[in-house]
Design an enzyme around this catalytic site. Structure first.
Site, PDB file in Angstrom:
ATOM      1  CG  HIS A   1      -0.124   0.174   2.522  1.00 28.37           C
ATOM      2  ND1 HIS A   1       0.529  -0.889   3.100  1.00 28.37           N
ATOM      3  CD2 HIS A   1       0.144   1.245   3.303  1.00 28.37           C
ATOM      4  CE1 HIS A   1       1.153  -0.476   4.193  1.00 28.37           C
ATOM      5  NE2 HIS A   1       0.949   0.824   4.339  1.00 28.37           N
TER       6      HIS A   1
ATOM      7  CG  ASP B   1       1.865   5.195   4.758  1.00 30.23           C
ATOM      8  OD1 ASP B   1       1.508   4.006   4.892  1.00 30.23           O
ATOM      9  OD2 ASP B   1       2.994   5.612   5.111  1.00 30.23           O
TER      10      ASP B   1
ATOM     11  CG  HIS C   1       5.120   1.247   2.482  1.00 30.57           C
ATOM     12  ND1 HIS C   1       4.517   2.400   2.026  1.00 30.57           N
ATOM     13  CD2 HIS C   1       4.587   1.018   3.704  1.00 30.57           C
ATOM     14  CE1 HIS C   1       3.672   2.843   2.933  1.00 30.57           C
ATOM     15  NE2 HIS C   1       3.687   2.022   3.969  1.00 30.57           N
TER      16      HIS C   1
ATOM     17  NE  ARG D   1       2.345   6.711   9.073  1.00 28.64           N
ATOM     18  CZ  ARG D   1       1.201   6.211   8.622  1.00 28.64           C
ATOM     19  NH1 ARG D   1       1.194   5.079   7.941  1.00 28.64           N
ATOM     20  NH2 ARG D   1       0.065   6.824   8.847  1.00 28.64           N
TER      21      ARG D   1
HETATM   22 FE   LIG Z   1       2.231   2.051   5.563  1.00 32.69          FE
END
Ligand SMILES: [Fe+2]
Length: 325
Positions: free
Chosen positions: A126, A128, A276, A293
């Site tokens: 996917h 983000d 990723h 993140r």
């Molecule tokens: Fe991700």
């Protein structure tokens, strides 16, 4: 099969490299990934360092750093030098006391807006938050608790993947748009609490299947397998078969790079030109894994025909500062 870089990007990269001799950009494969050494991310960066990292990011799509033992606040301060951090996650919330930070634990128990969300029920390729009208332009992921083996991350270069397609297929794809929806894929085991969190923050957008990268001008195969549910206007079977082909093509090994985390590692990727995946092998091991993140506010994608993405449901992804949380 390397694509020529726009002259401005190449020039910036060369100039910046000239100004910051201590920084090294070490490519990790033909199409994607570069390790950046010789810079301390705990302190404010020099303008030439920012320019070098930014140019390397545009060229190599994901850049890696090692031995950067950042605190939460330092992670966020590093990110701010490249854009506006978003709220941690539009559906699953953020780390207590740090609205810009999203916790990626092996067994997710991050606070949702409604309380506790359940662990991640699936893991697949996917980009983000592409279910949003303006998906984040970049993500910056920091490794804190890292298993001795297993739990790597892989990225693929979606501009290189598009460039490798035949001209007739490229032309057809440029006419199409896809529906991106934040929901578990068919057949995924998602708990009731997880589904409730997703339902209460419905996020759906229509994006061009081929976007123009706003900085490099590259054409990007804008597919995000975890979120892209169907191609608009095609029959269900046509859409499914074409998407399966594109997903398989986009993650051919030559377009990808795989990163082995260490505590203090940082991966910074261009979310507009990559997808990723966290391979599921971490769940076959007893080791724990904890990453954090920060994502940066992105633009609304635009197709090769000049048409922008359309919001179907949900709010745009806003900067953390000034947002209610
Ligand atoms: Fe991700």
């Amino acid at each position: 099969m390397n694509m020529p870089l726009p002259a401005a990007v190449q020039q910036t990269l060369e100039q910046a490299l000239d100004d910051t001799r201590h920084i090294e950009v070490l490519p990790q494969s033909a199409h994607i990934g570069a390790l950046i050494t010789g810079v301390d991310l705990r302190r404010p960066l020099q303008p030439a360092e920012v320019a070098t990292i930014r140019a390397a990011l545009l060229r190599w799509k994901v850049v890696f750093f090692r031995d950067q033992p950042l605190e939460h606040a330092q992670h966020i301060a590093f990110a701010r030098q490249f854009g506006d951090p978003t709220l941690g996650h539009p559906v699953f919330g953020h780390v207590e006391g740090h609205p810009e930070l999203y916790s990626i634990a092996k067994h997710r128990t991050a606070n949702s807006h409604q309380g506790q969300a359940e662990q991640r029920p699936w893991s697949g390729w996917h980009a983000d938050v592409t279910a949003a009208h303006n998906p984040p332009c970049a993500s910056i992921l920091r490794g804190v608790t890292i298993p001795p083996y297993g739990g790597d991350t892989q990225w693929t270069n979606l501009a290189a993947a598009f460039a490798a397609l035949s001209e007739p297929l490229k032309g057809f794809l440029q006419t199409l748009r896809g529906e991106h929806r934040f929901s578990p894929p068919a057949g995924a085991q998602a708990s009731e609490a997880y589904q409730r969190a997703v339902r209460s923050h419905e996020l759906v957008s229509e994006h061009p299947l081929v976007t123009v990268h706003p900085e490099t001008g590259e054409q990007v195969l804008y597919i995000s397998p975890g979120f892209l549910k169907r191609i608009v206007g095609l029959h269900a079977r046509e859409s499914r078969v074409l998407l399966e082909f594109l997903w398989e093509h986009a993650v051919r090994s030559e377009f990808t790079v795989r990163f082995k985390w260490e505590p203090g590692s940082l991966a910074f990727w261009d979310n507009r030109a990559t997808a990723h995946v966290a391979p599921n092998d971490i769940f076959a091991l007893d080791f724990d894994r904890q990453l954090y993140r920060v994502t940066l506010v992105g633009e609304v994608p635009v197709g090769t025909d000049g048409r922008a993405s359309t919001a179907i449901s949900g709010d745009p992804v806003l900067a953390a500062h000034g947002a209610a949380y």
